[in-house]
Scaffold this motif. Structure first.
Motif, PDB file in Angstrom:
ATOM      1  N   THR A 106      -6.099  -5.620   1.821  1.00 60.36           N
ATOM      2  CA  THR A 106      -5.233  -5.928   0.424  1.00 60.36           C
ATOM      3  C   THR A 106      -4.083  -6.734   0.765  1.00 60.36           C
ATOM      4  N   HIS A 107      -3.907  -7.565  -0.253  1.00 64.75           N
ATOM      5  CA  HIS A 107      -2.659  -8.549  -0.259  1.00 64.75           C
ATOM      6  C   HIS A 107      -1.600  -8.076  -0.996  1.00 64.75           C
ATOM      7  N   ASN A 108      -1.822  -6.569  -1.397  1.00 63.96           N
ATOM      8  CA  ASN A 108      -0.634  -6.052  -2.214  1.00 63.96           C
ATOM      9  C   ASN A 108       0.093  -5.076  -1.443  1.00 63.96           C
ATOM     10  N   GLY A 109       0.143  -5.228  -0.041  1.00 68.60           N
ATOM     11  CA  GLY A 109       1.057  -4.710   0.685  1.00 68.60           C
ATOM     12  C   GLY A 109       0.743  -3.175   0.997  1.00 68.60           C
ATOM     13  N   ILE A 110       2.010  -2.409   1.242  1.00 75.92           N
ATOM     14  CA  ILE A 110       1.855  -1.034   1.091  1.00 75.92           C
ATOM     15  C   ILE A 110       1.365  -0.280  -0.147  1.00 75.92           C
ATOM     16  N   ASN A 111       1.671  -0.923  -1.273  1.00 78.50           N
ATOM     17  CA  ASN A 111       1.215   0.033  -2.326  1.00 78.50           C
ATOM     18  C   ASN A 111      -0.258  -0.352  -2.700  1.00 78.50           C
ATOM     19  N   GLY A 112      -0.483  -1.404  -2.323  1.00 79.67           N
ATOM     20  CA  GLY A 112      -2.188  -1.774  -2.257  1.00 79.67           C
ATOM     21  C   GLY A 112      -2.742  -0.632  -1.410  1.00 79.67           C
ATOM     22  N   LEU A 113      -2.439  -0.857  -0.218  1.00 85.13           N
ATOM     23  CA  LEU A 113      -2.762   0.153   0.894  1.00 85.13           C
ATOM     24  C   LEU A 113      -3.189   1.598   0.229  1.00 85.13           C
ATOM     25  N   VAL A 114      -2.252   1.998  -0.029  1.00 82.61           N
ATOM     26  CA  VAL A 114      -2.300   3.577  -0.436  1.00 82.61           C
ATOM     27  C   VAL A 114      -3.137   3.888  -1.524  1.00 82.61           C
ATOM     28  N   THR A 115      -3.746   2.796  -2.386  1.00 85.83           N
ATOM     29  CA  THR A 115      -4.631   3.030  -3.482  1.00 85.83           C
ATOM     30  C   THR A 115      -6.096   2.701  -3.006  1.00 85.83           C
ATOM     31  N   MET A 116      -6.270   2.086  -1.884  1.00 85.97           N
ATOM     32  CA  MET A 116      -7.502   1.750  -1.501  1.00 85.97           C
ATOM     33  C   MET A 116      -8.563   2.940  -1.125  1.00 85.97           C
ATOM     34  N   ASP A 117      -9.709   2.812  -1.366  1.00 87.11           N
ATOM     35  CA  ASP A 117     -10.627   4.215  -0.990  1.00 87.11           C
ATOM     36  C   ASP A 117     -10.846   4.203   0.368  1.00 87.11           C
ATOM     37  N   GLU A 118     -10.631   3.377   1.074  1.00 82.92           N
ATOM     38  CA  GLU A 118     -10.734   3.395   2.555  1.00 82.92           C
ATOM     39  C   GLU A 118      -9.449   4.237   3.090  1.00 82.92           C
ATOM     40  N   PHE A 119      -8.502   4.275   2.392  1.00 80.07           N
ATOM     41  CA  PHE A 119      -6.962   4.695   2.838  1.00 80.07           C
ATOM     42  C   PHE A 119      -7.228   6.306   2.942  1.00 80.07           C
ATOM     43  N   ALA A 120      -8.216   6.811   2.002  1.00 84.19           N
ATOM     44  CA  ALA A 120      -8.298   8.278   2.061  1.00 84.19           C
ATOM     45  C   ALA A 120      -8.747   9.002   3.437  1.00 84.19           C
ATOM     46  N   ASP A 121      -9.094   8.385   4.513  1.00 83.06           N
ATOM     47  CA  ASP A 121      -9.604   8.928   5.790  1.00 83.06           C
ATOM     48  C   ASP A 121      -8.731   8.464   6.757  1.00 83.06           C
ATOM     49  N   VAL A 122      -7.672   7.649   6.488  1.00 79.63           N
ATOM     50  CA  VAL A 122      -6.655   7.116   7.429  1.00 79.63           C
ATOM     51  C   VAL A 122      -5.739   8.363   8.000  1.00 79.63           C
ATOM     52  N   GLU A 123      -5.560   8.450   9.581  1.00 83.06           N
ATOM     53  CA  GLU A 123      -4.809   9.438   9.863  1.00 83.06           C
ATOM     54  C   GLU A 123      -3.801   8.650  10.626  1.00 83.06           C
ATOM     55  N   ILE A 124      -3.963   7.626  10.985  1.00 82.78           N
ATOM     56  CA  ILE A 124      -2.666   6.875  11.586  1.00 82.78           C
ATOM     57  C   ILE A 124      -2.385   5.372  10.899  1.00 82.78           C
ATOM     58  N   VAL A 125      -1.133   5.104  10.584  1.00 82.25           N
ATOM     59  CA  VAL A 125      -0.654   3.659  10.067  1.00 82.25           C
ATOM     60  C   VAL A 125       0.220   2.920  11.022  1.00 82.25           C
ATOM     61  N   PHE A 126      -0.483   2.001  11.473  1.00 82.36           N
ATOM     62  CA  PHE A 126       0.573   1.190  12.172  1.00 82.36           C
ATOM     63  C   PHE A 126       1.359   0.001  11.621  1.00 82.36           C
ATOM     64  N   ASP A 127       2.585  -0.077  11.635  1.00 84.47           N
ATOM     65  CA  ASP A 127       3.446  -0.988  10.883  1.00 84.47           C
ATOM     66  C   ASP A 127       3.730  -2.204  11.692  1.00 84.47           C
ATOM     67  N   ALA A 128       3.211  -3.205  11.446  1.00 86.16           N
ATOM     68  CA  ALA A 128       3.306  -4.269  12.143  1.00 86.16           C
ATOM     69  C   ALA A 128       4.027  -5.564  11.255  1.00 86.16           C
TER      70      ALA A 128
END
Length: 97
Positions: free
Chosen positions: A56-78
């Protein structure tokens, strides 16, 4: 039950892109679910797409709305240190019941 932990990366610059590649090539325990950036033309997002990683090119707000995000357990902030506080707030809010 999967033996891998799904992760997401915020930041599609050199550090985030390098982390994506390392997880894909070297990790037996981590699986990349998505990479988020803010520049739709970034090399990191283009590389992620070529590697079949959701982007996603919509940053953090785009990330948390992605279907793929539902299964994410760790987020690395680079990203830059200034952005980390906002990212933490958005991630905590997305995890709230």
């Amino acid at each position: 039950m999967s033996d891998t932990t799904k992760v997401a990366i915020i930041g599609s610059g050199n550090i985030g892109t390098d982390l994506v590649i390392k997880v894909l090539r070297l990790s037996e325990n981590l699986e990349i679910a998505a990479i988020a950036g803010i520049d739709p033309a970034s090399d990191g997002l283009a590389r992620g797409r070529r590697l079949n990683v959701a982007t996603t090119h919509n940053g953090i707000n785009g990330l948390v709305t992605m279907d793929e995000f539902a299964d994410v357990e760790i987020v690395f902030d680079a990203t830059s240190a200034r952005a980390h506080q906002l990212h933490e707030e958005v991630l905590r809010a997305s995890a709230a019941p």
